[in-house]
Design a protein around this motif. Structure first.
Motif, PDB file in Angstrom:
ATOM      1  N   LYS A  36       3.661 -32.132   9.111  1.00 18.30           N
ATOM      2  CA  LYS A  36       3.343 -33.517   9.439  1.00 18.30           C
ATOM      3  C   LYS A  36       4.504 -34.245  10.104  1.00 18.30           C
ATOM      4  O   LYS A  36       4.306 -35.203  10.835  1.00 18.30           O
ATOM      5  CB  LYS A  36       2.890 -34.262   8.187  1.00 18.30           C
ATOM      6  N   GLU A  37       5.726 -33.793   9.858  1.00 15.51           N
ATOM      7  CA  GLU A  37       6.880 -34.449  10.463  1.00 15.51           C
ATOM      8  C   GLU A  37       6.875 -34.322  11.984  1.00 15.51           C
ATOM      9  O   GLU A  37       7.427 -35.161  12.679  1.00 15.51           O
ATOM     10  CB  GLU A  37       8.199 -33.920   9.876  1.00 15.51           C
ATOM     11  N   VAL A  38       6.208 -33.285  12.501  1.00 17.32           N
ATOM     12  CA  VAL A  38       6.106 -33.106  13.952  1.00 17.32           C
ATOM     13  C   VAL A  38       5.340 -34.276  14.572  1.00 17.32           C
ATOM     14  O   VAL A  38       5.701 -34.769  15.640  1.00 17.32           O
ATOM     15  CB  VAL A  38       5.431 -31.754  14.291  1.00 17.32           C
ATOM     16  N   VAL A  39       4.322 -34.740  13.899  1.00 13.54           N
ATOM     17  CA  VAL A  39       3.544 -35.882  14.378  1.00 13.54           C
ATOM     18  C   VAL A  39       4.438 -37.116  14.454  1.00 13.54           C
ATOM     19  O   VAL A  39       4.410 -37.862  15.441  1.00 13.54           O
ATOM     20  CB  VAL A  39       2.333 -36.146  13.450  1.00 13.54           C
ATOM     21  N   LEU A  40       5.249 -37.331  13.449  1.00 11.11           N
ATOM     22  CA  LEU A  40       6.142 -38.484  13.425  1.00 11.11           C
ATOM     23  C   LEU A  40       7.189 -38.386  14.536  1.00 11.11           C
ATOM     24  O   LEU A  40       7.487 -39.378  15.202  1.00 11.11           O
ATOM     25  CB  LEU A  40       6.803 -38.619  12.062  1.00 11.11           C
ATOM     26  N   VAL A  41       7.703 -37.212  14.780  1.00  8.07           N
ATOM     27  CA  VAL A  41       8.687 -37.018  15.855  1.00  8.07           C
ATOM     28  C   VAL A  41       8.046 -37.323  17.206  1.00  8.07           C
ATOM     29  O   VAL A  41       8.637 -38.019  18.044  1.00  8.07           O
ATOM     30  CB  VAL A  41       9.270 -35.587  15.823  1.00  8.07           C
ATOM     31  N   LYS A  42       6.827 -36.855  17.429  1.00  6.26           N
ATOM     32  CA  LYS A  42       6.128 -37.132  18.691  1.00  6.26           C
ATOM     33  C   LYS A  42       5.876 -38.632  18.841  1.00  6.26           C
ATOM     34  O   LYS A  42       6.016 -39.185  19.942  1.00  6.26           O
ATOM     35  CB  LYS A  42       4.812 -36.364  18.765  1.00  6.26           C
ATOM     36  N   LEU A  43       5.509 -39.292  17.766  1.00  5.01           N
ATOM     37  CA  LEU A  43       5.289 -40.730  17.811  1.00  5.01           C
ATOM     38  C   LEU A  43       6.589 -41.452  18.157  1.00  5.01           C
ATOM     39  O   LEU A  43       6.611 -42.348  19.004  1.00  5.01           O
ATOM     40  CB  LEU A  43       4.727 -41.241  16.479  1.00  5.01           C
ATOM     41  N   ARG A  44       7.684 -41.064  17.524  1.00  6.42           N
ATOM     42  CA  ARG A  44       8.973 -41.685  17.831  1.00  6.42           C
ATOM     43  C   ARG A  44       9.356 -41.476  19.283  1.00  6.42           C
ATOM     44  O   ARG A  44       9.884 -42.386  19.937  1.00  6.42           O
ATOM     45  CB  ARG A  44      10.055 -41.127  16.908  1.00  6.42           C
ATOM     46  N   ASP A  45       9.107 -40.278  19.817  1.00  3.05           N
ATOM     47  CA  ASP A  45       9.402 -40.011  21.230  1.00  3.05           C
ATOM     48  C   ASP A  45       8.576 -40.907  22.146  1.00  3.05           C
ATOM     49  O   ASP A  45       9.087 -41.455  23.121  1.00  3.05           O
ATOM     50  CB  ASP A  45       9.139 -38.538  21.567  1.00  3.05           C
ATOM     51  N   THR A  46       7.308 -41.079  21.810  1.00  3.41           N
ATOM     52  CA  THR A  46       6.434 -41.941  22.617  1.00  3.41           C
ATOM     53  C   THR A  46       6.919 -43.387  22.568  1.00  3.41           C
ATOM     54  O   THR A  46       6.966 -44.075  23.592  1.00  3.41           O
ATOM     55  CB  THR A  46       4.975 -41.854  22.126  1.00  3.41           C
TER      56      THR A  46
END
Length: 149
Positions: A103-113
């Motif tokens: 699930k942390e991958v989703v958060l990293v992608k959101l932060r990048d966006t």
């Protein structure tokens, strides 16, 4: 969340202004249970949204319910639903609903966006960016900034 660039003045169409206000209201409601002032403001707006669409009906029902709800009862219901004892029945963290184990991958992608949009979490914020309140605030900001962001 904060924008890294200076805020600009944008004239919004009535539909976008309504969208902005809806995101602001939803963010407020998911941040904490409604207080007496918000309940009063909502109850005074009962019947103010014209139309027979689903959103208009839902808002008017919310306004009517606010007229018959105390701040104490609203806080208790909010705490029971979103905070809970132990594990809350409903999570406001969007990654909670991601089916994968990473699930942390989703958060990293959101932060990048968010970084691409020039947005960053403020130092005062303790919530991760995938909290529903933060996402609604980002949506509100994007509407306020105009469509060419």
């Amino acid at each position: 969340m904060s924008a890294s660039s200076a805020a600009r003045s944008v004239t919004l169409e009535p539909e976008d202004e309504g969208r902005l206000q809806l995101y602001a209201l939803l963010a407020r409601l998911f941040a904490a249970g409604p207080d007496e002032g918000l309940l009063r403001a909502l109850s005074q707006s009962a019947g103010s949204v014209a139309g027979d669409g689903t959103l208009a009906q839902a808002f008017n029902e919310l306004a009517q319910a606010a007229a018959h709800t105390s701040a104490r009862d609203a806080k208790l219901e909010f705490d029971t639903t979103f905070i809970g004892v132990g594990k809350a029945p409903v999570s406001t963290y969007l990654s909670h609903y991601h089916p994968g184990t990473r699930k942390e991958v989703v958060l990293v992608k959101l932060r990048d966006t968010l970084t691409e949009l020039g947005l960053a979490r403020t130092a005062a914020s303790a919530e991760p960016e995938d909290n529903l309140t933060a996402v609604l605030e980002v949506m509100r900001h994007l509407v306020a900034a105009g469509s060419d962001l």
